[in-house]
Design a protein around this motif. Structure first.
Motif, PDB file in Angstrom:
ATOM      1  N   ALA A 156       0.835  -1.203   0.000  1.00 59.65           N
ATOM      2  CA  ALA A 156       0.000   0.000   0.000  1.00 59.65           C
ATOM      3  C   ALA A 156       0.866   1.248   0.000  1.00 59.65           C
ATOM      4  O   ALA A 156       1.927   1.283   0.604  1.00 59.65           O
ATOM      5  CB  ALA A 156      -0.909   0.003   1.221  1.00 59.65           C
ATOM      6  N   ASN A 157       0.384   2.270  -0.701  1.00 54.87           N
ATOM      7  CA  ASN A 157       1.097   3.539  -0.758  1.00 54.87           C
ATOM      8  C   ASN A 157       0.834   4.314   0.528  1.00 54.87           C
ATOM      9  O   ASN A 157      -0.298   4.625   0.860  1.00 54.87           O
ATOM     10  CB  ASN A 157       0.636   4.343  -1.970  1.00 54.87           C
ATOM     11  N   GLU A 158       1.870   4.613   1.263  1.00 56.73           N
ATOM     12  CA  GLU A 158       1.774   5.392   2.490  1.00 56.73           C
ATOM     13  C   GLU A 158       2.225   6.818   2.221  1.00 56.73           C
ATOM     14  O   GLU A 158       3.287   7.023   1.638  1.00 56.73           O
ATOM     15  CB  GLU A 158       2.650   4.778   3.583  1.00 56.73           C
ATOM     16  N   SER A 159       1.444   7.773   2.653  1.00 60.52           N
ATOM     17  CA  SER A 159       1.832   9.171   2.543  1.00 60.52           C
ATOM     18  C   SER A 159       2.845   9.480   3.633  1.00 60.52           C
ATOM     19  O   SER A 159       2.689   9.054   4.776  1.00 60.52           O
ATOM     20  CB  SER A 159       0.615  10.085   2.703  1.00 60.52           C
ATOM     21  N   LYS A 160       3.884  10.226   3.257  1.00 63.18           N
ATOM     22  CA  LYS A 160       4.919  10.616   4.216  1.00 63.18           C
ATOM     23  C   LYS A 160       4.812  12.119   4.432  1.00 63.18           C
ATOM     24  O   LYS A 160       4.951  12.904   3.496  1.00 63.18           O
ATOM     25  CB  LYS A 160       6.295  10.266   3.662  1.00 63.18           C
ATOM     26  N   ILE A 161       4.554  12.529   5.675  1.00 63.63           N
ATOM     27  CA  ILE A 161       4.469  13.949   6.000  1.00 63.63           C
ATOM     28  C   ILE A 161       5.887  14.485   6.158  1.00 63.63           C
ATOM     29  O   ILE A 161       6.648  14.005   6.988  1.00 63.63           O
ATOM     30  CB  ILE A 161       3.647  14.189   7.269  1.00 63.63           C
ATOM     31  N   LEU A 162       6.226  15.469   5.326  1.00 68.17           N
ATOM     32  CA  LEU A 162       7.552  16.070   5.368  1.00 68.17           C
ATOM     33  C   LEU A 162       7.606  17.277   6.300  1.00 68.17           C
ATOM     34  O   LEU A 162       8.632  17.552   6.919  1.00 68.17           O
ATOM     35  CB  LEU A 162       7.985  16.497   3.968  1.00 68.17           C
ATOM     36  N   GLN A 163       6.491  18.007   6.368  1.00 63.15           N
ATOM     37  CA  GLN A 163       6.445  19.230   7.171  1.00 63.15           C
ATOM     38  C   GLN A 163       4.991  19.571   7.446  1.00 63.15           C
ATOM     39  O   GLN A 163       4.111  19.267   6.635  1.00 63.15           O
ATOM     40  CB  GLN A 163       7.110  20.371   6.399  1.00 63.15           C
ATOM     41  N   ALA A 196      -0.316  20.038   5.678  1.00 68.19           N
ATOM     42  CA  ALA A 196       0.826  19.129   5.671  1.00 68.19           C
ATOM     43  C   ALA A 196       1.444  19.066   4.278  1.00 68.19           C
ATOM     44  O   ALA A 196       0.727  18.902   3.287  1.00 68.19           O
ATOM     45  CB  ALA A 196       0.387  17.730   6.096  1.00 68.19           C
ATOM     46  N   LEU A 197       2.770  19.224   4.216  1.00 67.27           N
ATOM     47  CA  LEU A 197       3.511  18.967   2.987  1.00 67.27           C
ATOM     48  C   LEU A 197       3.743  17.461   2.970  1.00 67.27           C
ATOM     49  O   LEU A 197       4.391  16.910   3.863  1.00 67.27           O
ATOM     50  CB  LEU A 197       4.834  19.727   2.974  1.00 67.27           C
ATOM     51  N   VAL A 198       3.163  16.794   1.980  1.00 68.20           N
ATOM     52  CA  VAL A 198       3.124  15.333   1.946  1.00 68.20           C
ATOM     53  C   VAL A 198       3.828  14.818   0.695  1.00 68.20           C
ATOM     54  O   VAL A 198       3.696  15.387  -0.384  1.00 68.20           O
ATOM     55  CB  VAL A 198       1.652  14.850   1.941  1.00 68.20           C
ATOM     56  N   GLN A 199       4.548  13.733   0.861  1.00 62.20           N
ATOM     57  CA  GLN A 199       5.191  13.079  -0.274  1.00 62.20           C
ATOM     58  C   GLN A 199       4.563  11.703  -0.467  1.00 62.20           C
ATOM     59  O   GLN A 199       4.457  10.914   0.471  1.00 62.20           O
ATOM     60  CB  GLN A 199       6.686  12.932  -0.051  1.00 62.20           C
ATOM     61  N   ASP A 200       4.126  11.451  -1.688  1.00 62.43           N
ATOM     62  CA  ASP A 200       3.594  10.156  -2.092  1.00 62.43           C
ATOM     63  C   ASP A 200       4.466   9.644  -3.227  1.00 62.43           C
ATOM     64  O   ASP A 200       5.347  10.351  -3.718  1.00 62.43           O
ATOM     65  CB  ASP A 200       2.142  10.287  -2.570  1.00 62.43           C
ATOM     66  N   VAL A 201       4.188   8.440  -3.667  1.00 59.67           N
ATOM     67  CA  VAL A 201       4.891   7.858  -4.799  1.00 59.67           C
ATOM     68  C   VAL A 201       3.855   7.573  -5.877  1.00 59.67           C
ATOM     69  O   VAL A 201       2.825   6.947  -5.603  1.00 59.67           O
ATOM     70  CB  VAL A 201       5.619   6.558  -4.383  1.00 59.67           C
ATOM     71  N   ASP A 202       4.103   8.045  -7.114  1.00 60.15           N
ATOM     72  CA  ASP A 202       3.150   7.802  -8.197  1.00 60.15           C
ATOM     73  C   ASP A 202       3.315   6.388  -8.745  1.00 60.15           C
ATOM     74  O   ASP A 202       4.161   5.610  -8.287  1.00 60.15           O
ATOM     75  CB  ASP A 202       3.262   8.873  -9.286  1.00 60.15           C
ATOM     76  N   GLU A 203       2.502   6.051  -9.744  1.00 60.02           N
ATOM     77  CA  GLU A 203       2.505   4.698 -10.300  1.00 60.02           C
ATOM     78  C   GLU A 203       3.833   4.311 -10.947  1.00 60.02           C
ATOM     79  O   GLU A 203       4.124   3.129 -11.126  1.00 60.02           O
ATOM     80  CB  GLU A 203       1.347   4.513 -11.296  1.00 60.02           C
TER      81      GLU A 203
END
Length: 82
Positions: free
Chosen positions: A2-9, A32-39
């Motif tokens: 599963a893709n987990e969102s990572k909160i950067l700030q 929240a500044l969030v980093q995800d990963v695309d397909e």
């Protein structure tokens, strides 16, 4: 996996509320500044509002009834997420 969102700030959201269908506006806790990963496996960053809904702090855009954010002076800003 599963893709987990990572909160950067996180940034304060004083003066902002989330709007939901058939509910009163809810004050935002933060942006929240969030980093995800695309397909393709590439990182993608976005700013997402967070609020306390049903006694849980979470991303507003994960609720089906989420409409967007609103400054408390009454100016409405439509959600730009796809």
């Amino acid at each position: 996996m599963a893709n987990e969102s990572k909160i950067l700030q996180i940034m304060p959201a004083d003066g902002w509320s989330a709007s939901f269908e058939d509910e009163d506006s809810v004050p935002l806790v933060c942006f929240a500044l969030v980093q995800d990963v695309d397909e393709n496996g590439s990182p993608v960053s976005s700013v997402r509002p967070m609020a306390c809904v049903d006694e849980v702090i979470g991303f507003c855009d994960e609720y089906e009834t989420y409409l967007g954010v609103e400054r408390n002076d009454g100016e409405y800003e439509e959600d730009g997420a796809d």
